[in-house]
Write an enzyme that holds these catalytic residues in place. Structure first.
Site, PDB file in Angstrom:
ATOM      1  N   ASP A  87      50.238  26.302  39.834  1.00  0.00           N
ATOM      2  CA  ASP A  87      48.880  26.549  39.358  1.00  0.00           C
ATOM      3  C   ASP A  87      48.522  25.697  38.139  1.00  0.00           C
ATOM      4  OD1 ASP A  87      48.393  28.331  41.362  1.00  0.00           O
ATOM      5  OD2 ASP A  87      48.739  30.131  40.163  1.00  0.00           O
ATOM      6  N   ALA A 206      44.012  37.134  33.309  1.00  0.00           N
ATOM      7  CA  ALA A 206      43.260  38.384  33.232  1.00  0.00           C
ATOM      8  C   ALA A 206      43.979  39.515  33.970  1.00  0.00           C
ATOM      9  CB  ALA A 206      41.852  38.190  33.800  1.00  0.00           C
ATOM     10  N   PHE A 207      44.618  39.193  35.082  1.00  0.00           N
ATOM     11  CA  PHE A 207      45.363  40.196  35.839  1.00  0.00           C
ATOM     12  C   PHE A 207      46.565  40.693  35.035  1.00  0.00           C
ATOM     13  CE2 PHE A 207      48.776  41.220  38.873  1.00  0.00           C
ATOM     14  CZ  PHE A 207      48.159  42.224  39.613  1.00  0.00           C
TER      15      PHE A 207
END
Length: 313
Positions: A87, A206-207
């Site tokens: 990512d 955010a997770f």
């Protein structure tokens, strides 16, 4: 928004920017295989390395192709940016693709690789699909970020595909902030920071901070306080047309606004970061029509044993 890939006869020159995390030997080998397959299929190849140019320049295969640094010119005029990596590599490549307004396709070479379209073992098939123009392009929402000082002077601007993270630079204390939505105050609290995310970024930082997963088809802005010292610190999902701002107290510590984990704007005490929907999306290459639910289950290895499914046709 979704659009089909071009279906022209292919008489024009086609070119791909290949981006790989070349700090890993296996990635170099896979990048060389990808470049060779693209070239044999009639596409020109540019190469950009995220771990320095030396490994690419010395490589017996990759060294034959045009090499670029992290600049807009690297992707100008290409059909797409093809990313081999995790990512982090994808986000850096998306920065280049966004600046040149060209599509980006990710093949996961990392661990979770939530942003990647396909996995390493499907690389040859993915390139075949690109060569045949058998893909489509979706728009993914972005965020536009502006940081201002106490005198309303602009300290910097930027954008994000995943999130803008306002982070405390003083690890020995909390960051005193006020959260604002649509030019109205919501709450003040001490915290480690505040995350403002797109649906794409909801499965990332955010997770991890306790935010919900948002389906990428949803247009919304997610706000997640990080370790807030307050009774009201729940995540908020607001309209994509809303403006979100985080102000820091003039007496608090300095902070930084971090976009997608690697672009930063310094925030002195009393600074303010303003976040809105970005005017330009990231153009995201899709190779199949698998639902986001399947991706979520696969990437997070969620237990689904015993599921029977609907009984009707």
């Amino acid at each position: 928004m979704t659009e089909a890939a071009g279906t022209e006869s292919g008489a024009e020159e086609r070119e791909v920017l290949l981006v790989a995390h070349t700090g890993v030997h296996e990635n170099l080998s896979m990048a060389a295989e990808a470049a060779s397959q693209l070239k044999e299929g009639g596409m020109n190849v540019r190469v950009m390395a995220t771990a320095g140019p030396a490994p690419v320049a010395r490589h017996e295969v990759l060294g034959r192709f045009k090499r670029y640094g992290h600049t807009k010119e690297a992707a100008t005029g290409v059909e797409m940016v093809l990313v081999l990596g995790g990512d982090g590599t994808f986000l850096r490549a998306a920065d280049i693709a966004h600046s040149a307004d060209v599509p980006v396709l990710g093949i996961n070479m990392g661990h979770i690789g939530f942003l990647a379209e396909w996995e390493q073992e499907s690389l040859r098939e993915a390139i075949d699909r690109v060569l045949q123009r058998d893909y489509r392009v979706e728009d993914r929402m972005t965020l536009s970020i502006t940081v201002r000082d106490m005198d309303d002077r602009v300290l910097g601007t930027g954008w994000a595909l995943n999130e803008c993270s306002v982070e405390n630079l003083n690890r020995q204390g909390v960051l005193d902030t006020i959260l604002e939505v649509d030019q109205r105050p919501v709450s003040s609290f001490g915290c480690d920071g505040v995350l403002v995310s797109t649906p794409t970024g909801s499965t990332a930082y955010a997770f991890s901070a306790g935010g919900p997963v948002l389906w990428p088809e949803l247009d919304a802005i997610l706000v997640v306080p990080s370790n807030a010292h307050t009774l009201f610190s729940r995540p908020l999902v607001v309209s994509p047309n809303s403006s979100v701002a985080v102000e820091t107290n003039p007496a608090t510590s300095p902070a930084t606004a971090v976009m997608d984990g690697f672009r930063q704007i310094h925030m002195p005490p009393g600074a303010r970061v303003e976040i809105r929907r970005g005017p330009q999306p990231v153009r995201w290459v899709r190779l199949d029509s698998a639902p986001f639910t399947d991706r979520l289950v696969h990437k997070f290895r969620l237990p689904v044993t015993g599921w029977r499914g609907p009984r009707h046709n």
